[in-house]
Design a protein around this motif. Structure first.
Motif, PDB file in Angstrom:
ATOM      1  N   UNK A 143       0.782  -0.731  -0.343  1.00 33.89           N
ATOM      2  CA  UNK A 143      -0.587   0.062  -0.246  1.00 33.89           C
ATOM      3  C   UNK A 143       0.912   1.154   0.277  1.00 33.89           C
ATOM      4  N   UNK A 144       1.961   1.083   0.237  1.00 31.25           N
ATOM      5  CA  UNK A 144       3.316   2.049   0.490  1.00 31.25           C
ATOM      6  C   UNK A 144       3.574   2.277  -0.722  1.00 31.25           C
ATOM      7  N   UNK A 145       3.313   1.654  -1.993  1.00 32.01           N
ATOM      8  CA  UNK A 145       3.912   2.317  -3.286  1.00 32.01           C
ATOM      9  C   UNK A 145       3.428   3.913  -3.198  1.00 32.01           C
ATOM     10  N   UNK A 146       4.184   4.653  -4.219  1.00 27.73           N
ATOM     11  CA  UNK A 146       3.377   6.128  -4.291  1.00 27.73           C
ATOM     12  C   UNK A 146       2.757   6.048  -4.540  1.00 27.73           C
ATOM     13  N   UNK A 147       1.126   5.135  -4.882  1.00 28.22           N
ATOM     14  CA  UNK A 147      -0.196   5.258  -5.912  1.00 28.22           C
ATOM     15  C   UNK A 147      -0.829   6.427  -5.695  1.00 28.22           C
ATOM     16  N   UNK A 148      -0.887   6.544  -3.519  1.00 29.14           N
ATOM     17  CA  UNK A 148      -1.753   7.799  -2.938  1.00 29.14           C
ATOM     18  C   UNK A 148      -1.167   8.714  -3.430  1.00 29.14           C
ATOM     19  N   UNK A 149       0.403   9.185  -3.615  1.00 31.48           N
ATOM     20  CA  UNK A 149       0.498  10.645  -4.159  1.00 31.48           C
ATOM     21  C   UNK A 149       0.113  10.726  -5.877  1.00 31.48           C
ATOM     22  N   UNK A 150       0.262   9.770  -7.014  1.00 26.94           N
ATOM     23  CA  UNK A 150      -0.463  10.001  -8.147  1.00 26.94           C
ATOM     24  C   UNK A 150      -2.111  10.254  -8.283  1.00 26.94           C
ATOM     25  N   UNK A 151      -2.672   9.746  -7.358  1.00 30.06           N
ATOM     26  CA  UNK A 151      -3.686  10.040  -7.057  1.00 30.06           C
ATOM     27  C   UNK A 151      -3.998  11.177  -6.537  1.00 30.06           C
ATOM     28  N   UNK A 152      -3.326  11.466  -5.644  1.00 33.69           N
ATOM     29  CA  UNK A 152      -3.756  13.392  -5.143  1.00 33.69           C
ATOM     30  C   UNK A 152      -3.419  14.194  -6.280  1.00 33.69           C
ATOM     31  N   UNK A 153      -2.420  14.107  -7.135  1.00 36.91           N
ATOM     32  CA  UNK A 153      -2.141  14.954  -8.019  1.00 36.91           C
ATOM     33  C   UNK A 153      -3.367  14.725  -8.926  1.00 36.91           C
ATOM     34  N   UNK A 154      -3.531  13.566  -9.199  1.00 37.92           N
ATOM     35  CA  UNK A 154      -4.387  13.344 -10.918  1.00 37.92           C
ATOM     36  C   UNK A 154      -5.665  13.814 -10.134  1.00 37.92           C
ATOM     37  N   UNK A 155      -6.764  12.837  -9.266  1.00 36.03           N
ATOM     38  CA  UNK A 155      -7.513  13.468  -8.693  1.00 36.03           C
ATOM     39  C   UNK A 155      -7.987  14.139  -7.514  1.00 36.03           C
ATOM     40  N   UNK A 156      -7.068  13.234  -6.215  1.00 32.78           N
ATOM     41  CA  UNK A 156      -8.176  13.720  -5.262  1.00 32.78           C
ATOM     42  C   UNK A 156      -7.327  14.494  -4.110  1.00 32.78           C
TER      43      UNK A 156
END
Length: 367
Positions: A224-237
Motif C-alpha cells: 500500500x506504500x507504493x506511491x500510488x496515493x501520491x499520484x492519486x493526489x495530483x491526478x484527482x484527489x
C-alpha cells in the motif's frame, strides 16, 4: 557536515549496486531464517538478529548504499520476530541507536519499507523473503511490476504539475502517465492468478505488522506504500476526495522517499490535473476541441480507467483476504480498511465520469 539524503537516494545510488551488497553477511543466514519462521522459533530469530546487528560506530561509517542494504536485512528479521509476537527493539534495545542513525542517514523511517523489500532486494537465491515459499516470491514479483513504474509516474506528475493544461507538453506527459499507471492492472492480475487470499492473509500479512522503536511506531513494508496515493493526489484527489482518504494519503508520506514528502503538501494544496483540464475545457470556445486538449482528456481518462480496474480487482481480493473466516487482522498492512478501499473505488469512478462529461467526443481540430 550535513549529509545529503534525498538527492543521494534519488540520483546517486545505483539500485543494482545495493542489491549486490551483503554488509551483514546475511546471505548465509537466509535458510536459517526460513526454518525459524516455519517453526515459530523466536529464540533462533533473536539469535540471528543479534548476530547481524552492527554497532552504532559501524553504521556511522557505512556508505549510503551499505546503509540501505543494512536496513533491508535487519528489517526482514525484525518483521519475522514481530510476526511471532515479540517487539524486536524491546527484546534487543541495542537495535534502536543503529536503526535511527541509518534512518537519519538515508532520510527514511528507521526500519524497512516496500522499497527495501522490493526495489533494493536481490532476486534469485539471495532474495530476502520471510518464508522462502514460491507464493511469496510471486507476490513480490507483482509489486516489482508496479513500484518502478509508479516511481517514474511521480516524476511525470511533477512535469504535469507545471505544464499548462491542454498544451502539447501536457498531453505528451499525460499519455506517459497513462502507460505507467496501466502497470497496476498487470500487477493485480499477477496477484489474482498466483497468490491465494488465504496465503496472503494467514502467511504473509503477519510479517508486515508495525514495530515500536522508542516512542514511535512504524508500519511494515506494505505494498500500500507504493506511491500510488501520491499520484492519486495530483491526478484527482486533492480536490475530489474525502477527509478519510486524504488522511491516509498524508499518513503514508513517511514511508516513501524523502524527496517525495514535500510533494504531498504541495500537490494537496493545488488543483488536481482532472480539475484543471475540466476547467480549461469549460473556459474554451465551444465546438471543436483542440487536438492537444483532446489528447490530454483521453490520456487522463485512460489513467483513471486503469485505476478503476485496479481498484475494483484489489477490492475483490481484499474482501476475500479479510473475510471473517480467513482474516487475522481488521486492517490492511498499510493501515487501510475494506471501507476505505470501497470508497476510493467509488471516488475514482465518479472522477472518471466527471472528466468524460465536458469533452465532446470525436470533435478535435489539428491546432
Amino acid at each position: 557536515m550535513q549529509v545529503k539524503t534525498a538527492n543521494s537516494l534519488r540520483g546517486f545510488v545505483d539500485d543494482e549496486h545495493i542489491r549486490h551488497l551483503d554488509p551483514l553477511d546475511f546471505d548465509i543466514r537466509l535458510p536459517s531464517l526460513w526454518e525459524a519462521n516455519a517453526a515459530g522459533d523466536v529464540r533462533a530469530l533473536l539469535a540471528i538478529l543479534n548476530d547481524i546487528l552492527p554497532s552504532l560506530e559501524t553504521t556511522k561509517a557505512m556508505s549510503l548504499p551499505e546503509s540501505v542494504a543494512t536496513i533491508r536485512d535487519l528489517g526482514i528479521v525484525m518483521g519475522s520476530v514481530k510476526r511471532h509476537g515479540v517487539e524486536p527493539v524491546v527484546a534487543i534495545p541495542e537495535l534502536e541507536a543503529p536503526l535511527r542513525a541509518i534512518g537519519e542517514r538515508t532520510g527514511m523511517i528507521p526500519r524497512d519499507t516496500i522499497h527495501h523489500y522490493i526495489r533494493w532486494n536481490p532476486t534469485g537465491r539471495r532474495e530476502r523473503m520471510y518464508t522462502g515459499e514460491p507464493m511469496e516470491k510471486l507476490l513480490m514479483a507483482s509489486v516489482r511490476i508496479s513500484l518502478p513504474r509508479l516511481s517514474a509516474a511521480v516524476d511525470v506528475c511533477t512535469a504535469l504539475h507545471t505544464a499548462e493544461a491542454g498544451d502539447l507538453d501536457f498531453a505528451l506527459a499525460a499519455n506517459e502517465l497513462a502507460a505507467l499507471v496501466g502497470a497496476m492492472e498487470d500487477s493485480i492480475d499477477t496477484v489474482i492468478a498466483d497468490v491465494t487470499p488465504e496465503f496472503f492473509a494467514r502467511t504473509i500479512r503477519p510479517y508486515f505488522e508495525d514495530i515500536r522503536i522508542g516512542e514511535d511506531t512504524f508500519l511494515g513494508p506494505a505494498a500500500a506504500h507504493v506511491p500510488l496515493a501520491l499520484v492519486d493526489l495530483l491526478l484527482w484527489a486533492s480536490d475530489h476526495s474525502d477527509s478519510e482518504y486524504l488522511k491516509f494519503v498524508h499518513e503514508s508520506a513517511i514511508y516513501g522517499l524523502e524527496h517525495w514528502r514535500p510533494l504531498y503538501q504541495e500537490w494537496g494544496n493545488a488543483p488536481s490535473l482532472a480539475a484543471r483540464v475540466i476547467g480549461a475545457l469549460e473556459r474554451g470556445p465551444k465546438g471543436e476541441v483542440p487536438l492537444a486538449m483532446h489528447a490530454s482528456v483521453e490520456a487522463l481518462c485512460r489513467t483513471l480507467r486503469s485505476l478503476m480496474v485496479f481498484r475494483g480487482k484489489h477490492l475483490t481480493v481484499a474482501r476475500k483476504a479479510y473475510a471473517d473466516e480467513v482474516r487475522l487482522y481488521e486492517l490492511g498492512s498499510g493501515g487501510g480498511s475494506i471501507g476505505l478501499l470501497t470508497n476510493i473505488t467509488s471516488l475514482v469512478k465518479g472522477m472518471w465520469h466527471m472528466l468524460r462529461g465536458p469533452a465532446p467526443r470525436n470533435t478535435r481540430s489539428a491546432t
